[in-house]
Design an enzyme around this catalytic site. Structure first.
Site, mmCIF file in Angstrom:
data_model
loop_
_atom_site.group_PDB
_atom_site.id
_atom_site.type_symbol
_atom_site.label_atom_id
_atom_site.label_comp_id
_atom_site.label_asym_id
_atom_site.label_seq_id
_atom_site.Cartn_x
_atom_site.Cartn_y
_atom_site.Cartn_z
ATOM 1 N N ASP A 74 -45.421 79.093 -39.229
ATOM 2 C CA ASP A 74 -46.470 78.145 -39.571
ATOM 3 C C ASP A 74 -46.495 77.748 -41.048
ATOM 4 O O ASP A 74 -47.060 76.731 -41.404
ATOM 5 C CB ASP A 74 -47.845 78.687 -39.165
ATOM 6 C CG ASP A 74 -48.186 80.018 -39.833
ATOM 7 O OD1 ASP A 74 -47.354 80.522 -40.610
ATOM 8 O OD2 ASP A 74 -49.281 80.544 -39.565
ATOM 9 N N ARG A 261 -55.435 79.053 -40.495
ATOM 10 C CA ARG A 261 -54.680 78.039 -39.768
ATOM 11 C C ARG A 261 -55.402 76.698 -39.832
ATOM 12 O O ARG A 261 -56.559 76.589 -40.231
ATOM 13 C CB ARG A 261 -54.484 78.473 -38.307
ATOM 14 C CG ARG A 261 -53.683 79.768 -38.148
ATOM 15 C CD ARG A 261 -52.248 79.597 -38.616
ATOM 16 N NE ARG A 261 -51.623 78.488 -37.910
ATOM 17 C CZ ARG A 261 -50.948 78.612 -36.757
ATOM 18 N NH1 ARG A 261 -50.804 79.794 -36.204
ATOM 19 N NH2 ARG A 261 -50.393 77.559 -36.181
ATOM 20 N N TYR A 270 -51.516 89.241 -40.079
ATOM 21 C CA TYR A 270 -50.377 90.151 -39.957
ATOM 22 C C TYR A 270 -50.882 91.562 -40.219
ATOM 23 O O TYR A 270 -51.601 91.800 -41.202
ATOM 24 C CB TYR A 270 -49.290 89.806 -40.975
ATOM 25 C CG TYR A 270 -48.588 88.495 -40.744
ATOM 26 C CD1 TYR A 270 -47.456 88.420 -39.933
ATOM 27 C CD2 TYR A 270 -49.035 87.327 -41.351
ATOM 28 C CE1 TYR A 270 -46.798 87.225 -39.728
ATOM 29 C CE2 TYR A 270 -48.379 86.116 -41.150
ATOM 30 C CZ TYR A 270 -47.262 86.076 -40.343
ATOM 31 O OH TYR A 270 -46.613 84.883 -40.146
ATOM 32 N N PRO A 351 -41.271 87.572 -42.296
ATOM 33 C CA PRO A 351 -42.050 86.361 -42.524
ATOM 34 C C PRO A 351 -42.971 86.447 -43.730
ATOM 35 O O PRO A 351 -43.745 85.529 -43.969
ATOM 36 C CB PRO A 351 -42.865 86.226 -41.225
ATOM 37 C CG PRO A 351 -43.062 87.619 -40.780
ATOM 38 C CD PRO A 351 -41.826 88.380 -41.192
#
Length: 636
Positions: A74, A261, A270, A351
């Site tokens: 993302d 988001r 996470y 990530p």
């Protein structure tokens, strides 16, 4: 954006003309110029680039049943947003995405170690690093935008779904289509049916378990996974105050990252899980979404977390691995590569730095224009050797950075009350985050000298445009219509080279000026790369697009006195192109000559590759050097 060159046409200007039908998804051609395996962000970037060329036959295959609906990646770095601008959909991303403006840091309370407190808050991207922000958007939406580009571009490309790569063979018999790929139909009434496709070039964009990589006999080599992390996108009610900020959290219960988001409500978290034993995989931990939620609650204490919905969740391992080459050329061979791998097929990493999808798309952007240039006979096949040379080195640098960054985030926070405690000082993590800001923004890539990257012999003429680095845009005003804009907006993903000509401190309208002399060379001299690359029916800027940046304000220059070469006549009607000349944005005190340290007395040429990287800095009167540079790789 320019349109109506060859006549007025109503409708969406993003839809290219002429208007051939889109390729039907169930009719795979028997032979193509480029076969792309994989419809992830890497494969779609490559397909979108190749779709710009109607004379390049491209097919892209994917074993899934259709387009991605929910993506894992993302984070979109500033550099990637610059690339999206070249593809024409940066504005769509900006409209939908979450902007990462600041990052907050949390650590254990000094006395109540089971609780966290905010330890710092910093600006996420330093001022002036890019005209584009760091944003967050679901990977599936990026796929949607690329698919629109592919459908509307001259080549009209649509993916062929439900086709799994089986194997490939590359013949060494001089065949125009040396690669033969066998594809197996999956998930339909024709399940198991095998189709063969011949290709000039094959590109494996099929992820970390790449079947194309395995067919080449190449391996991902590197650190074994030692740390498991969970990730979930949630809709939740919480009193944690920084839930709409990017957060790095170090707690006594483990580490976590929060990434807000798009849409204002959803956020990603996470969560650090258990250390993995030798040869243990994250899947063996039997993690559930409920366990992730419970871990997140412990880490966020004393704040509450009431999860209403888990939109998506997964468990993954941290591991950094890399292939030694990104093509099918073996040690000691002297030949043109025929098969390439890109993205996760040739490099994997955690990530945490947000570079996985970004790095992969940059692989494809690097390769796409090179394939097109060779297939269209505008460049020598040697150009294709530079792909692995350039991107493998950059991937290694990223993995080295990622390894250090992932270890710091996974390490426990150091207890200030216990000098013997092991771990990372939260203040040091914050300092390291600031130091590595350019890396996470994606702007530190700098390619080494090669046939398409010059030596820094004239770097002093424009120190703000480092040779081999991405073209760092700056504000300008377009002369003809006084439009304030960014110079980088003139670089589209159309496979063309750019020559940004920064005029010297002279009257640009004087035929005796260095700008006037350069225009005459480029327009008339038989050694000019413009003339050499131009073919019958081509506009003057078909292969190399020349843009001039003057030192005077836009109201102090007479357009009609500018060299005719900078007002070229194009298209079937011979219409003039008025978008080749720019001036500094003096009204807002944003002079591009000062911002990028361009030599005002002498001026210079900044040669920019089709993938937006500075290829060379050359003097305005260095006609021989200009010709010699392009002669290294460009065909007449």
């Amino acid at each position: 954006m320019q349109f109506h060159l060859n006549g007025y046409r109503p409708g969406d200007p993003n839809v290219a003309e002429p208007l051939p039908a889109a390729q039907p998804t169930d009719d795979l051609p028997p032979a193509v110029d480029v076969l792309i395996v994989g419809c992830g962000p890497t494969g779609l970037t490559l397909a979108a680039q190749l779709a710009a060329f109607a004379d390049v036959k491209t097919a892209i295959v994917e074993q899934k049943a259709g387009p991605l609906q929910l993506g894992q990646a993302d984070g979109i770095a500033c550099r990637t947003m610059e690339m999206f601008e070249a593809f024409g959909f940066a504005d769509r991303v900006l409209k939908e995405s979450y902007f990462v403006s600041e990052t907050a840091f949390w650590r254990p309370h000094e006395r109540r170690r089971s609780e966290i407190v905010r330890s710092g808050r910093i600006q996420d991207v330093e001022d002036g690093l890019s005209e584009m922000p760091h944003v967050i958007l679901n990977q599936a939406r990026v796929h949607d935008f690329y698919l629109d580009v592919m459908r509307n571009a001259p080549a009209r490309i649509e993916p062929h779904y439900q086709l799994r790569f089986a194997d490939l063979a590359v013949a060494d018999d001089g065949s125009p289509y040396p690669a033969t790929v066998r594809l197996e139909r999956v998930g339909s009434r024709d399940n198991g049916q095998v189709k063969s496709v011949k290709a000039r070039f094959v590109v494996g964009c099929d992820g970390a378990r790449s079947a194309v990589r395995k067919a080449l006999g190449r391996e991902l080599v590197g650190d074994s996974a030692s740390q498991a992390w969970g990730v979930m996108d949630v809709l939740a009610v919480t009193d944690f105050p920084d839930v709409r900020l990017k957060c790095v959290i170090q707690s006594a219960e483990g580490s976590a990252l929060i990434i807000p988001r798009e849409g204002g409500y959803l956020f990603r978290i996470y969560i650090e899980l258990d250390k993995l034993k030798a040869d243990e995989r994250a899947a063996s931990l039997n993690v559930t979404s409920e366990r992730l939620v419970a871990a997140a609650r412990r880490i966020l204490s004393p704040y509450t977390l009431d999860v209403k919905e888990v939109a998506w969740w997964s468990v993954y391992e941290i591991g950094q691995r890399l292939c030694d080459r990104f093509d099918d050329v073996r040690e000691g061979e002297d030949r043109t590569p025929r098969v390439f791998i890109a993205g996760d097929a040739c490099h994997t990493h955690s990530p945490k730095a947000g570079q996985g999808m970004n790095m992969s798309m940059q692989d494809a952007f690097n390769l796409g224009w090179k394939l097109a240039a060779v297939l269209r006979r505008r460049s020598t096949p040697d150009l294709l050797r530079t792909y692995s040379q350039e991107r493998q080195t950059i991937a290694k640098d990223l993995i080295d950075f990622d390894r250090m960054f992932a270890r710091m985030i996974s390490a426990p926070p150091k207890d200030p009350a216990d000098p013997t405690s092991k771990g990372v000082d939260p203040a040091e993590l914050q300092r390291q985050f600031v130091r590595q800001g350019r890396f996470t923004a994606g702007v530190v890539t700098q390619y080494r000298p090669s046939i398409i990257v010059g030596e820094p012999a004239h770097q002093r003429l424009a120190t703000g445009f480092p040779i081999g680095a991405r073209f760092h845009s700056a504000p300008v005003v377009r002369l003809a219509d006084a439009k304030p804009m960014h110079l980088g907006q003139a670089v589209s993903a159309d496979g063309r080279w750019r020559l940004f000509v920064f005029a010297a401190a002279e009257d640009p309208a004087d035929p005796a000026s260095r700008l006037g002399g350069l225009c005459r060379f480029l327009d008339e001299d038989p050694n000019s790369p413009i003339g050499k690359s131009r073919r019958a029916g081509d506009d003057v800027d078909a292969a190399i697009d020349v843009r001039a940046i003057l030192q005077q304000g836009h109201r102090d220059v007479a357009l009609e006195r500018m060299p005719a070469f900078l007002l070229p006549q194009k298209g079937r009607y011979g219409l003039r192109d008025y978008e080749k000349i720019f001036c500094p944005d003096l009204k807002n005190r944003l002079d591009v000559f000062d911002l990028r340290d361009v030599d005002r007395a002498r001026g210079c040429i900044v040669a920019v590759r089709p993938d937006q990287y500075v290829a060379n800095i050359l003097p305005l009167d260095g006609y021989g050097e200009i010709a010699a540079f392009f002669d290294r790789f460009m065909l007449g």
